[in-house]
Write a protein that holds these residues in place. Structure first.
Motif, PDB file in Angstrom:
ATOM      1  N   GLY A 235      20.879  44.248  60.106  1.00  0.00           N
ATOM      2  CA  GLY A 235      20.308  44.698  58.841  1.00  0.00           C
ATOM      3  C   GLY A 235      21.098  45.882  58.318  1.00  0.00           C
ATOM      4  N   PRO A 236      20.808  46.329  57.109  1.00  0.00           N
ATOM      5  CA  PRO A 236      21.563  47.432  56.512  1.00  0.00           C
ATOM      6  C   PRO A 236      21.118  48.781  57.057  1.00  0.00           C
ATOM      7  CG  PRO A 236      19.809  46.755  55.041  1.00  0.00           C
ATOM      8  CD  PRO A 236      19.771  45.799  56.213  1.00  0.00           C
ATOM      9  N   PRO A 237      21.898  49.833  56.823  1.00  0.00           N
ATOM     10  CA  PRO A 237      21.428  51.180  57.147  1.00  0.00           C
ATOM     11  C   PRO A 237      20.067  51.445  56.496  1.00  0.00           C
ATOM     12  CG  PRO A 237      23.755  51.226  56.573  1.00  0.00           C
ATOM     13  CD  PRO A 237      23.268  49.837  56.269  1.00  0.00           C
ATOM     14  N   ASN A 238      19.228  52.177  57.202  1.00  0.00           N
ATOM     15  CA  ASN A 238      17.862  52.472  56.793  1.00  0.00           C
ATOM     16  C   ASN A 238      16.997  51.214  56.728  1.00  0.00           C
ATOM     17  OD1 ASN A 238      15.887  54.460  56.167  1.00  0.00           O
ATOM     18  ND2 ASN A 238      16.000  53.922  54.003  1.00  0.00           N
ATOM     19  N   GLY A 239      17.452  50.160  57.380  1.00  0.00           N
ATOM     20  CA  GLY A 239      16.748  48.892  57.325  1.00  0.00           C
ATOM     21  C   GLY A 239      15.388  48.892  58.002  1.00  0.00           C
ATOM     22  N   LEU A 240      15.138  49.850  58.919  1.00  0.00           N
ATOM     23  CA  LEU A 240      13.790  49.945  59.488  1.00  0.00           C
ATOM     24  C   LEU A 240      12.761  50.143  58.381  1.00  0.00           C
ATOM     25  CD1 LEU A 240      14.160  52.195  62.669  1.00  0.00           C
ATOM     26  CD2 LEU A 240      14.156  49.701  62.536  1.00  0.00           C
ATOM     27  N   ASN A 241      13.213  50.767  57.279  1.00  0.00           N
ATOM     28  CA  ASN A 241      12.323  51.027  56.159  1.00  0.00           C
ATOM     29  C   ASN A 241      12.461  50.013  55.027  1.00  0.00           C
ATOM     30  OD1 ASN A 241      11.066  53.590  57.018  1.00  0.00           O
ATOM     31  ND2 ASN A 241      13.166  54.374  56.938  1.00  0.00           N
ATOM     32  N   THR A 242      13.677  49.576  54.748  1.00  0.00           N
ATOM     33  CA  THR A 242      13.903  48.756  53.554  1.00  0.00           C
ATOM     34  C   THR A 242      13.956  47.262  53.820  1.00  0.00           C
ATOM     35  OG1 THR A 242      16.318  48.889  53.779  1.00  0.00           O
ATOM     36  CG2 THR A 242      15.222  50.645  52.518  1.00  0.00           C
ATOM     37  N   ASP A 243      14.276  46.858  55.045  1.00  0.00           N
ATOM     38  CA  ASP A 243      14.439  45.435  55.342  1.00  0.00           C
ATOM     39  C   ASP A 243      14.040  45.199  56.798  1.00  0.00           C
ATOM     40  OD1 ASP A 243      15.109  42.767  54.909  1.00  0.00           O
ATOM     41  OD2 ASP A 243      17.212  43.071  55.467  1.00  0.00           O
ATOM     42  N   PRO A 244      12.779  45.537  57.148  1.00  0.00           N
ATOM     43  CA  PRO A 244      12.399  45.507  58.571  1.00  0.00           C
ATOM     44  C   PRO A 244      12.390  44.101  59.148  1.00  0.00           C
ATOM     45  CG  PRO A 244      10.476  45.920  57.181  1.00  0.00           C
ATOM     46  CD  PRO A 244      11.675  46.006  56.297  1.00  0.00           C
ATOM     47  N   ARG A 245      12.959  43.981  60.334  1.00  0.00           N
ATOM     48  CA  ARG A 245      12.943  42.735  61.109  1.00  0.00           C
ATOM     49  C   ARG A 245      12.110  43.023  62.353  1.00  0.00           C
ATOM     50  NH1 ARG A 245      12.778  39.660  64.978  1.00  0.00           N
ATOM     51  NH2 ARG A 245      14.347  38.104  65.565  1.00  0.00           N
ATOM     52  N   TYR A 246      11.004  42.282  62.518  1.00  0.00           N
ATOM     53  CA  TYR A 246      10.050  42.624  63.568  1.00  0.00           C
ATOM     54  C   TYR A 246      10.349  41.877  64.868  1.00  0.00           C
ATOM     55  CZ  TYR A 246       7.323  45.390  60.375  1.00  0.00           C
ATOM     56  OH  TYR A 246       6.933  46.379  59.508  1.00  0.00           O
ATOM     57  N   VAL A 247      10.295  42.633  65.946  1.00  0.00           N
ATOM     58  CA  VAL A 247      10.337  42.065  67.293  1.00  0.00           C
ATOM     59  C   VAL A 247       8.897  41.799  67.701  1.00  0.00           C
ATOM     60  CG1 VAL A 247      10.980  42.494  69.688  1.00  0.00           C
ATOM     61  CG2 VAL A 247      12.433  43.351  67.833  1.00  0.00           C
ATOM     62  N   THR A 248       8.585  40.568  68.040  1.00  0.00           N
ATOM     63  CA  THR A 248       7.214  40.207  68.398  1.00  0.00           C
ATOM     64  C   THR A 248       7.203  39.615  69.802  1.00  0.00           C
ATOM     65  OG1 THR A 248       7.188  37.876  67.693  1.00  0.00           O
ATOM     66  CG2 THR A 248       6.930  39.553  65.976  1.00  0.00           C
ATOM     67  N   PRO A 249       6.029  39.474  70.416  1.00  0.00           N
ATOM     68  CA  PRO A 249       5.977  38.902  71.766  1.00  0.00           C
ATOM     69  C   PRO A 249       6.547  37.497  71.862  1.00  0.00           C
ATOM     70  CG  PRO A 249       3.937  40.060  71.283  1.00  0.00           C
ATOM     71  CD  PRO A 249       4.716  40.028  70.006  1.00  0.00           C
ATOM     72  N   ILE A 250       6.613  36.772  70.748  1.00  0.00           N
ATOM     73  CA  ILE A 250       7.161  35.413  70.803  1.00  0.00           C
ATOM     74  C   ILE A 250       8.506  35.287  70.109  1.00  0.00           C
ATOM     75  CG2 ILE A 250       4.889  34.343  71.027  1.00  0.00           C
ATOM     76  CD1 ILE A 250       5.083  33.594  68.053  1.00  0.00           C
ATOM     77  N   GLU A 251       8.979  36.357  69.477  1.00  0.00           N
ATOM     78  CA  GLU A 251      10.248  36.283  68.768  1.00  0.00           C
ATOM     79  C   GLU A 251      11.062  37.551  68.995  1.00  0.00           C
ATOM     80  OE1 GLU A 251      12.028  34.989  64.397  1.00  0.00           O
ATOM     81  OE2 GLU A 251       9.939  35.595  64.572  1.00  0.00           O
ATOM     82  N   PRO A 252      11.959  37.553  69.975  1.00  0.00           N
ATOM     83  CA  PRO A 252      12.832  38.703  70.166  1.00  0.00           C
ATOM     84  C   PRO A 252      13.862  38.798  69.038  1.00  0.00           C
ATOM     85  CG  PRO A 252      13.492  36.913  71.589  1.00  0.00           C
ATOM     86  CD  PRO A 252      12.233  36.470  70.923  1.00  0.00           C
ATOM     87  N   LEU A 253      14.498  39.941  68.938  1.00  0.00           N
ATOM     88  CA  LEU A 253      15.636  40.111  68.040  1.00  0.00           C
ATOM     89  C   LEU A 253      16.895  39.754  68.817  1.00  0.00           C
ATOM     90  CD1 LEU A 253      17.166  41.149  65.531  1.00  0.00           C
ATOM     91  CD2 LEU A 253      16.938  43.459  66.468  1.00  0.00           C
ATOM     92  N   GLU A 254      17.697  38.844  68.284  1.00  0.00           N
ATOM     93  CA  GLU A 254      18.931  38.430  68.958  1.00  0.00           C
ATOM     94  C   GLU A 254      20.089  38.492  67.979  1.00  0.00           C
ATOM     95  OE1 GLU A 254      17.764  34.541  70.330  1.00  0.00           O
ATOM     96  OE2 GLU A 254      17.098  35.338  72.265  1.00  0.00           O
ATOM     97  N   ILE A 255      21.232  38.952  68.452  1.00  0.00           N
ATOM     98  CA  ILE A 255      22.431  39.048  67.635  1.00  0.00           C
ATOM     99  C   ILE A 255      23.644  38.801  68.521  1.00  0.00           C
ATOM    100  CG2 ILE A 255      22.575  41.574  67.964  1.00  0.00           C
ATOM    101  CD1 ILE A 255      23.714  41.745  65.097  1.00  0.00           C
ATOM    102  N   ALA A 256      24.687  38.249  67.930  1.00  0.00           N
ATOM    103  CA  ALA A 256      25.923  37.974  68.669  1.00  0.00           C
ATOM    104  C   ALA A 256      27.118  38.252  67.774  1.00  0.00           C
ATOM    105  CB  ALA A 256      25.953  36.518  69.146  1.00  0.00           C
ATOM    106  N   THR A 257      28.238  38.532  68.398  1.00  0.00           N
ATOM    107  CA  THR A 257      29.505  38.650  67.684  1.00  0.00           C
ATOM    108  C   THR A 257      30.624  38.160  68.591  1.00  0.00           C
ATOM    109  OG1 THR A 257      30.979  40.150  66.449  1.00  0.00           O
ATOM    110  CG2 THR A 257      29.932  41.040  68.403  1.00  0.00           C
TER     111      THR A 257
END
Length: 265
Positions: free
Chosen positions: A236-258
């Motif tokens: 997400g973009p800088p300050n995204g916790l506030n402007t574009d939040p992506r939630y980690v939930t018990p059934i949906e972790p946050l995953e990213i790769a490069t």
């Protein structure tokens, strides 16, 4: 499982050094004996988690619950807590390794962060995951590599090539204003949108070409230092916790790769 100061991975004539006790950062990436990353305890390539870039005034909310983070880049909080944490080694051998740590203060939620490395003779794939132990929370993840501007063999400086769909307009406080603009020429300390996935090529003419790719849609490019340039894929973009939040939930972790792939020129 263990905690070690430095772990070396190798594939062909490529060597990668990971420093789990120093934020699980990559301390060195050498291709055919040539170092690609700026050296030093603040450099190499470090994970940004559980947020990326600056969070305005170190503040964010999870529903009605308001939180304050330490201002490590006043007046903002920058780059998460993972880079300041000792990670534990789950496994390491040959060209692969895996690490983890448990979220703790000053991050207000419990959970686990994992990071894996897979090295071949022409690529490095990094994966990171954030999971919660209960309460859902907003989070981000990404990587902040410091690629050398010049590889030191007498060649030209690196060239950065990419075609973003938009640039986040940057305010005087270095945070996105919320307006998307036509991408401007560098130098940059800016966030760009690449909705088809991050795809940025670094070319050291006559020496090496390296491509940074990620399914993530955001990349920050920073090339205002003389010594190095940064290409930072993030969720997400800088300050995204506030402007574009992506939630980690018990059934949906946050995953990213490069994946970084390279070829000699």
């Amino acid at each position: 499982m263990s905690s070690e100061k430095s772990i070396r991975l190798a594939a062909g004539d490529v060597e990668l050094t990971v420093e789990p006790e120093s934020g699980c950062r990559i301390g060195s990436l050498r291709v055919g004996g040539t170092e690609l990353l700026r050296q030093g305890e603040r450099y190499g390539a470090f994970p940004m988690v559980p947020w990326c870039g600056r969070t305005r005034d170190g503040e964010f909310s999870n529903g009605a619950v308001h939180h304050r983070l330490p201002l490590n880049a006043p007046p903002h909080a920058i780059h998460g807590t993972g880079r300041d944490t000792a990670w534990r080694t789950a496994r390491a051998g040959g060209g692969e390794a895996a690490f983890f740590y448990d979220l703790a203060d000053p991050w207000p939620y419990t959970g686990r962060v994992t990071q894996t490395f897979a090295l071949t003779d022409d690529s490095l794939t990094l994966r990171m995951g954030v999971e919660t132990y209960g309460t859902s929370f907003p989070a981000q993840a990404g990587w902040h590599p410091w690629f050398l501007r010049n590889l030191g063999a007498g060649g030209d400086d690196v060239r950065i090539d990419f075609t973003p769909e938009w640039q986040e307009e940057r305010g005087d406080d270095h945070l996105p204003t919320g307006k998307r603009i036509t991408p401007l020429p560098g130098p940059w300390d800016d966030c760009f949108g690449m909705p088809d996935g991050v795809d940025v090529t670094l070319t050291w003419p006559g020496e090496l070409e390296l491509t940074v790719k990620s399914p993530a849609e955001w990349v920050v490019v920073y090339d205002e230092q003389a010594e190095a340039v940064c290409v930072e894929p993030q969720s997400g973009p800088p300050n995204g916790l506030n402007t574009d939040p992506r939630y980690v939930t018990p059934i949906e972790p946050l995953e990213i790769a490069t994946t970084w792939s390279w070829r000699r020129l």
